[in-house]
Design a protein around this motif. Structure first.
Motif, PDB file in Angstrom:
ATOM      1  N   ALA A  68       0.835  -1.208   0.000  1.00 41.64           N
ATOM      2  CA  ALA A  68       0.000   0.000   0.000  1.00 41.64           C
ATOM      3  C   ALA A  68       0.865   1.251   0.000  1.00 41.64           C
ATOM      4  CB  ALA A  68      -0.924  -0.012   1.219  1.00 41.64           C
ATOM      5  N   TRP A  69       1.986   1.202   0.710  1.00 39.52           N
ATOM      6  CA  TRP A  69       2.878   2.352   0.722  1.00 39.52           C
ATOM      7  C   TRP A  69       3.434   2.629  -0.672  1.00 39.52           C
ATOM      8  CZ3 TRP A  69       4.554   6.708   2.471  1.00 39.52           C
ATOM      9  CH2 TRP A  69       5.801   7.197   2.073  1.00 39.52           C
ATOM     10  N   ALA A  70       3.804   1.574  -1.378  1.00 38.87           N
ATOM     11  CA  ALA A  70       4.335   1.761  -2.734  1.00 38.87           C
ATOM     12  C   ALA A  70       3.304   2.440  -3.629  1.00 38.87           C
ATOM     13  CB  ALA A  70       4.754   0.412  -3.319  1.00 38.87           C
ATOM     14  N   LEU A  71       2.047   2.004  -3.523  1.00 36.41           N
ATOM     15  CA  LEU A  71       0.992   2.625  -4.320  1.00 36.41           C
ATOM     16  C   LEU A  71       0.713   4.046  -3.842  1.00 36.41           C
ATOM     17  CD1 LEU A  71      -1.351   2.742  -6.308  1.00 36.41           C
ATOM     18  CD2 LEU A  71      -2.733   1.479  -4.656  1.00 36.41           C
ATOM     19  N   GLY A  72       0.626   4.223  -2.521  1.00 36.31           N
ATOM     20  CA  GLY A  72       0.342   5.550  -1.986  1.00 36.31           C
ATOM     21  C   GLY A  72       1.398   6.572  -2.352  1.00 36.31           C
ATOM     22  N   TRP A  73       2.659   6.156  -2.313  1.00 32.21           N
ATOM     23  CA  TRP A  73       3.739   7.057  -2.680  1.00 32.21           C
ATOM     24  C   TRP A  73       3.653   7.441  -4.154  1.00 32.21           C
ATOM     25  CZ3 TRP A  73       7.530  10.065  -0.843  1.00 32.21           C
ATOM     26  CH2 TRP A  73       8.549  10.447  -1.723  1.00 32.21           C
ATOM     27  N   LYS A  74       3.443   6.449  -5.002  1.00 38.06           N
ATOM     28  CA  LYS A  74       3.367   6.731  -6.435  1.00 38.06           C
ATOM     29  C   LYS A  74       2.171   7.620  -6.752  1.00 38.06           C
ATOM     30  CE  LYS A  74       3.689   4.459 -10.939  1.00 38.06           C
ATOM     31  NZ  LYS A  74       3.884   3.160 -11.632  1.00 38.06           N
ATOM     32  N   SER A  75       1.025   7.317  -6.158  1.00 39.81           N
ATOM     33  CA  SER A  75      -0.173   8.109  -6.402  1.00 39.81           C
ATOM     34  C   SER A  75       0.013   9.542  -5.915  1.00 39.81           C
ATOM     35  CB  SER A  75      -1.380   7.467  -5.720  1.00 39.81           C
ATOM     36  OG  SER A  75      -2.546   8.230  -5.931  1.00 39.81           O
ATOM     37  N   ALA A  76       0.638   9.702  -4.745  1.00 38.53           N
ATOM     38  CA  ALA A  76       0.860  11.048  -4.208  1.00 38.53           C
ATOM     39  C   ALA A  76       1.754  11.867  -5.130  1.00 38.53           C
ATOM     40  CB  ALA A  76       1.488  10.949  -2.820  1.00 38.53           C
ATOM     41  N   GLN A  77       2.821  11.254  -5.640  1.00 44.06           N
ATOM     42  CA  GLN A  77       3.724  11.980  -6.524  1.00 44.06           C
ATOM     43  C   GLN A  77       3.022  12.378  -7.827  1.00 44.06           C
ATOM     44  OE1 GLN A  77       5.771  12.697  -4.111  1.00 44.06           O
ATOM     45  NE2 GLN A  77       7.594  12.461  -5.406  1.00 44.06           N
ATOM     46  N   LEU A  78       2.234  11.449  -8.384  1.00 44.28           N
ATOM     47  CA  LEU A  78       1.498  11.755  -9.606  1.00 44.28           C
ATOM     48  C   LEU A  78       0.463  12.857  -9.364  1.00 44.28           C
ATOM     49  CD1 LEU A  78       0.907   8.132 -10.976  1.00 44.28           C
ATOM     50  CD2 LEU A  78       2.471   9.857 -11.921  1.00 44.28           C
ATOM     51  N   LEU A  79      -0.183  12.795  -8.219  1.00 47.27           N
ATOM     52  CA  LEU A  79      -1.202  13.788  -7.882  1.00 47.27           C
ATOM     53  C   LEU A  79      -0.600  15.182  -7.758  1.00 47.27           C
ATOM     54  CD1 LEU A  79      -4.110  14.475  -6.964  1.00 47.27           C
ATOM     55  CD2 LEU A  79      -3.423  13.805  -4.641  1.00 47.27           C
ATOM     56  N   VAL A  80       0.486  15.282  -7.032  1.00 40.38           N
ATOM     57  CA  VAL A  80       1.151  16.581  -6.865  1.00 40.38           C
ATOM     58  C   VAL A  80       1.651  17.107  -8.204  1.00 40.38           C
ATOM     59  CG1 VAL A  80       3.188  17.695  -5.879  1.00 40.38           C
ATOM     60  CG2 VAL A  80       1.768  16.213  -4.459  1.00 40.38           C
ATOM     61  N   ALA A  81       2.213  16.211  -9.022  1.00 37.97           N
ATOM     62  CA  ALA A  81       2.741  16.641 -10.319  1.00 37.97           C
ATOM     63  C   ALA A  81       1.628  17.151 -11.225  1.00 37.97           C
ATOM     64  CB  ALA A  81       3.476  15.474 -10.982  1.00 37.97           C
ATOM     65  N   ARG A  82       0.495  16.444 -11.264  1.00 36.51           N
ATOM     66  CA  ARG A  82      -0.596  16.907 -12.124  1.00 36.51           C
ATOM     67  C   ARG A  82      -1.149  18.240 -11.629  1.00 36.51           C
ATOM     68  NH1 ARG A  82      -6.117  14.115 -14.597  1.00 36.51           N
ATOM     69  NH2 ARG A  82      -6.950  16.111 -15.329  1.00 36.51           N
ATOM     70  N   HIS A  83      -1.313  18.362 -10.327  1.00 33.40           N
ATOM     71  CA  HIS A  83      -1.844  19.618  -9.794  1.00 33.40           C
ATOM     72  C   HIS A  83      -0.922  20.787 -10.125  1.00 33.40           C
ATOM     73  CE1 HIS A  83      -4.436  21.848  -6.936  1.00 33.40           C
ATOM     74  NE2 HIS A  83      -3.346  22.574  -6.768  1.00 33.40           N
ATOM     75  N   ALA A  84       0.381  20.575  -9.957  1.00 31.81           N
ATOM     76  CA  ALA A  84       1.335  21.644 -10.256  1.00 31.81           C
ATOM     77  C   ALA A  84       1.324  22.010 -11.726  1.00 31.81           C
ATOM     78  CB  ALA A  84       2.739  21.219  -9.820  1.00 31.81           C
TER      79      ALA A  84
END
Length: 447
Positions: A68-84
């Motif tokens: 779950a951490w691996a998915l959560g980390w990847k999703s968080a990075q993608l989310l921040v990148a798209r928002h930026a």
């Protein structure tokens, strides 16, 4: 791999129907029902098959899991990148909706994502896999600012995962205590300012510290839900103020840091007022966001409350975590459009509902209700979505006659909901005469 599917997975799937019926009958008769693990087969949990067993929960002490951490980390990075990329700046503050059932299925995706956004990684005990603490990641490793995350947890999450509430609370307070620049650590900046403001009002220092650092909110102890269902169902709301008032009244109870449902409407409102993005993750495709009122209540309610408090709509993300190796970051509008096209107005799905008679009509009416509710709360439903629904349900003679003959109440409900969308300014149809037509359908006598 194909051999394993044929030898193990396929037979277990085939056995589910008989096992479900057998387990139900055994339980009703007071006989023993064999235990089995819980989880979602679509998320790589084949051991839960065949279903029909008396399923038991996960070990809450092992959440979030390393997967779950691996998915959560990847999703968080993608989310921040798209928002930026789309908003022109990194997000500083987000509100995340977390449900207990979803975290049971996934092993803690939502909590892992929240920790990753803040810049904290869990620590696991090697032999048992249980979480024994956390590690604050340096800002240089994140290569972006930390995100101040506020969690709105469901009632079941509150009841089942007190340890995860404590984990998020402890991690947030530890990050808030870091000596980092405000542009790197907006969480620390906000907690410092809020604590000083509370002390200036005469609040004791210890209480000010607890209230300023609160980042997990939910319903009062013993209560469940987000408070919007009655307003939407009974049409008793007037504007965003009513929706936001209900959401705040139901969800402004702080948890963690010694608080077990402490009422803090002022603090919850302050957190949401500055939120730039609302986040809801969906962990599987066994259902969609127009299958249940929970999505619009929690996700839509958050969006409506932020819009009311801030005077501007936040970005709302409805992320797809159904494939752990490839999380998809989607806006709520994108997800609604996808579901409308793929299911709601899909002739194959409509034909299947028609084969189910009265119940199928009910499902169609419920789908329109949830679509309307997302328009009312999150303002994420566009005119062409409503146009497509009207054309598929009421504009199609065969479907309209099916509803009239097999479930006239559903026909009336669909007509009234679409008419209400027009009246509230949520839908501008292509034809001006459509409102009159909908009123005629809704007021037509029973066959």
């Amino acid at each position: 791999m194909l051999g394993d599917i044929a030898a193990n997975l396929a037979p277990n799937l085939d056995a589910c129907g008989e096992a479900e019926i057998g387990g139900l009958l055994s339980g009703l008769a007071g006989r023993f029902v064999a235990p089995g693990p819980s989880g979602a087969p679509s998320r790589g949990r084949p051991e839960v098959l065949p279903t029909g067993r008396n399923f038991y929960s996960v070990d809450a002490r092992a959440l979030p899991t390393q997967a779950a951490w691996a998915l959560g980390w990847k999703s968080a990075q993608l989310l921040v990148a798209r928002h930026a990329q789309e908003q022109g700046a990194y997000p500083r503050r987000m509100a995340l909706s977390a449900w207990g059932t979803a975290n049971m299925r996934t092993g803690g995706d939502d909590i892992a994502q929240a920790l990753a956004l803040v810049g904290v990684r869990p620590r696991w005990e090697p032999s048992t896999g249980r979480v024994v603490g956390f590690e604050i990641l340096p800002a240089s490793l994140l290569d972006r600012p930390r995100v101040d995350v506020t969690l709105r947890v469901s009632g079941f999450f509150r009841d089942a995962f007190a340890n995860l509430i404590d984990l998020v609370n402890s991690a947030a307070r530890a990050v808030a205590a870091l000596d980092e620049a405000a542009e790197i650590n907006p969480l620390a900046e906000r907690v410092t300012a809020d604590r000083a403001a509370l002390v200036a009002k005469g609040v004791p220092a210890a209480e000010a510290e607890r209230r300023a650092g609160a980042r997990v909110f939910g319903s009062r102890p013993g209560a469940y839900g987000a408070g919007l269902q009655t307003l939407i169902d009974e049409r008793t709301w007037k504007d965003d103020t009513d929706l936001a008032e209900a959401y705040l009244a139901w969800g402004s109870f702080a948890y963690g840091g010694g608080a077990e449902g402490a009422p803090d409407r002022e603090g919850f409102s302050a957190r949401l007022r500055d939120v730039e993005a609302v986040v809801q993750n969906q962990d599987n495709h066994e259902h969609d966001l127009l299958d249940s009122d929970d999505y619009y209540q929690f996700e839509g309610g958050l969006a409506a409350t932020v819009r009311h408090l801030a005077g501007a709509s936040p970005v709302v993300y409805h992320n797809d975590h159904s494939r752990p190796e490839r999380p998809q970051i989607r806006t709520l509008e994108e997800e609604i459009g996808r579901v409308v096209r793929a299911r709601v107005v899909n002739p194959t799905w409509i034909a299947a509902m028609m084969r189910h008679g009265y119940k199928g009509g009910f499902e169609m009416a419920a789908t329109v209700d949830y679509l309307f509710a997302f328009a009312a709360t999150a303002r994420a439903v566009k005119d062409h979505h409503f146009d497509a629904v009207y054309d598929a349900y009421l504009g199609d003679t065969a479907v309209r006659e099916f509803l009239s003959g097999r479930n006239p109440d559903a026909l009336r409900e669909i007509s009234e909901r679409l008419g209400e969308a027009i009246d509230r300014g949520l839908w501008t149809p292509r034809r001006n005469s459509l409102r009159t037509e909908l009123a005629d359908i809704a007021g037509s006598p029973r066959p």
